[in-house]
Design an enzyme around this catalytic site. Sequence first.
Site, PDB file in Angstrom:
ATOM      1  N   ASP A  80      -4.997  55.717 -17.092  1.00  0.00           N
ATOM      2  CA  ASP A  80      -4.905  55.129 -15.755  1.00  0.00           C
ATOM      3  C   ASP A  80      -4.652  53.617 -15.762  1.00  0.00           C
ATOM      4  OD1 ASP A  80      -5.065  55.621 -12.949  1.00  0.00           O
ATOM      5  OD2 ASP A  80      -7.055  54.706 -12.922  1.00  0.00           O
ATOM      6  N   HIS A  81      -3.913  53.169 -14.749  1.00  0.00           N
ATOM      7  CA  HIS A  81      -3.653  51.738 -14.507  1.00  0.00           C
ATOM      8  C   HIS A  81      -3.178  51.014 -15.767  1.00  0.00           C
ATOM      9  CE1 HIS A  81      -4.457  50.892 -10.315  1.00  0.00           C
ATOM     10  NE2 HIS A  81      -5.487  51.719 -10.354  1.00  0.00           N
ATOM     11  N   GLY A 204      -9.216  54.043  -5.081  1.00  0.00           N
ATOM     12  CA  GLY A 204     -10.341  53.441  -4.361  1.00  0.00           C
ATOM     13  C   GLY A 204     -11.089  54.406  -3.475  1.00  0.00           C
ATOM     14  N   SER A 206     -13.917  55.900  -3.886  1.00  0.00           N
ATOM     15  CA  SER A 206     -15.374  55.801  -3.879  1.00  0.00           C
ATOM     16  C   SER A 206     -15.897  55.258  -2.559  1.00  0.00           C
ATOM     17  CB  SER A 206     -15.863  54.902  -5.025  1.00  0.00           C
ATOM     18  OG  SER A 206     -15.661  55.513  -6.275  1.00  0.00           O
ATOM     19  N   ASN A 225      -8.680  59.471  -6.490  1.00  0.00           N
ATOM     20  CA  ASN A 225      -9.285  58.766  -7.614  1.00  0.00           C
ATOM     21  C   ASN A 225     -10.677  58.244  -7.263  1.00  0.00           C
ATOM     22  OD1 ASN A 225      -6.799  59.165  -8.806  1.00  0.00           O
ATOM     23  ND2 ASN A 225      -6.524  57.033  -9.421  1.00  0.00           N
ATOM     24  N   VAL A 226     -11.658  58.563  -8.121  1.00  0.00           N
ATOM     25  CA  VAL A 226     -13.041  58.131  -7.913  1.00  0.00           C
ATOM     26  C   VAL A 226     -13.564  57.503  -9.196  1.00  0.00           C
ATOM     27  CG1 VAL A 226     -15.404  58.892  -7.442  1.00  0.00           C
ATOM     28  CG2 VAL A 226     -13.478  59.927  -6.188  1.00  0.00           C
ATOM     29  N   THR A 228     -15.920  53.978  -9.048  1.00  0.00           N
ATOM     30  CA  THR A 228     -17.083  53.142  -8.766  1.00  0.00           C
ATOM     31  C   THR A 228     -18.303  53.953  -8.360  1.00  0.00           C
ATOM     32  OG1 THR A 228     -15.666  51.285  -8.141  1.00  0.00           O
ATOM     33  CG2 THR A 228     -17.932  51.227  -7.348  1.00  0.00           C
TER      34      THR A 228
END
Length: 278
Positions: A80-81, A204, A206, A225-226, A228
């Site tokens: 990811d990222h 983002g 979360s 996407n989760v 935090t």
Amino acid sequence: MPLTRTADLVSAHEAVIAFNVITVEHAEAIATAAEAAGSPAVLQVSENAVKYHGGHLAPIAAATAAVAASSTARLALHLDHVEDDALLREAHAHPFSSVMYDASRLPYGENVKATAEAVRWAHERDLWIEAELGRVGGKAGDAHTPGVRTDPAEAAAYVAETGVDALAVAVGSTHAMATRTATLDHALIAALAAAVPVPLVLHGSSGVPDGELRRAVTAGMRKINVGTALNTAFTETVRTFLKAHPSTVDPRKYLTPAREAMTETARHFLEAVSRGQS
């Protein structure tokens, strides 16, 4: 169970949740939650997590893959990222079936050029590629404001020019939110889903309440996407345990309840989104 490809999970389900892995405990918690919820999931390792592990992808990739392969749930591995081209090219040497290549910090033209090259390289190796258009926000040097949104026409052009397999879009969520108070632009999600011929990804998540997540899936989000939320559960549990047991030195004493807290958090997200698809 053998690892599943991210592309297969995204194409076979209305929406799939991708959880960030930082430690082995994260991977174990996600796998256990997916088994309990009876849902598939994606385990994703970010470039920042690789940096945390000394810049070495192999150890955390191998550990995450081993946990996933020993689970009875359908699980996929995702890198990811990724901003570092060298890390992108390392993905092929490990059991990742997908990569999120992040050139969103670049001006549009440079983003297109870099992403198209990443897609060409990845597709030659049968890797599924996600990219980002519009700043999701919440990271250093990236202020998220209501005006930061992905334009549907630009998104359609971007997908056509780059050939990406999925697109992360800015629709109101923010990275690193510790409270679930985000409000999404559902009309924009629907417009993006109508304009873009590939799955949409919500980063983002979360900070997004359950009802907002279910509405986002209905509007067209396909990968959620989760990250935090798991870290919050982990850290709060460790903090509480050590406050109550300050003389503890065996990390297993506090990592066990911390892992259990992450499992419950992941299970909650999986079941919340699953209820919206039933």
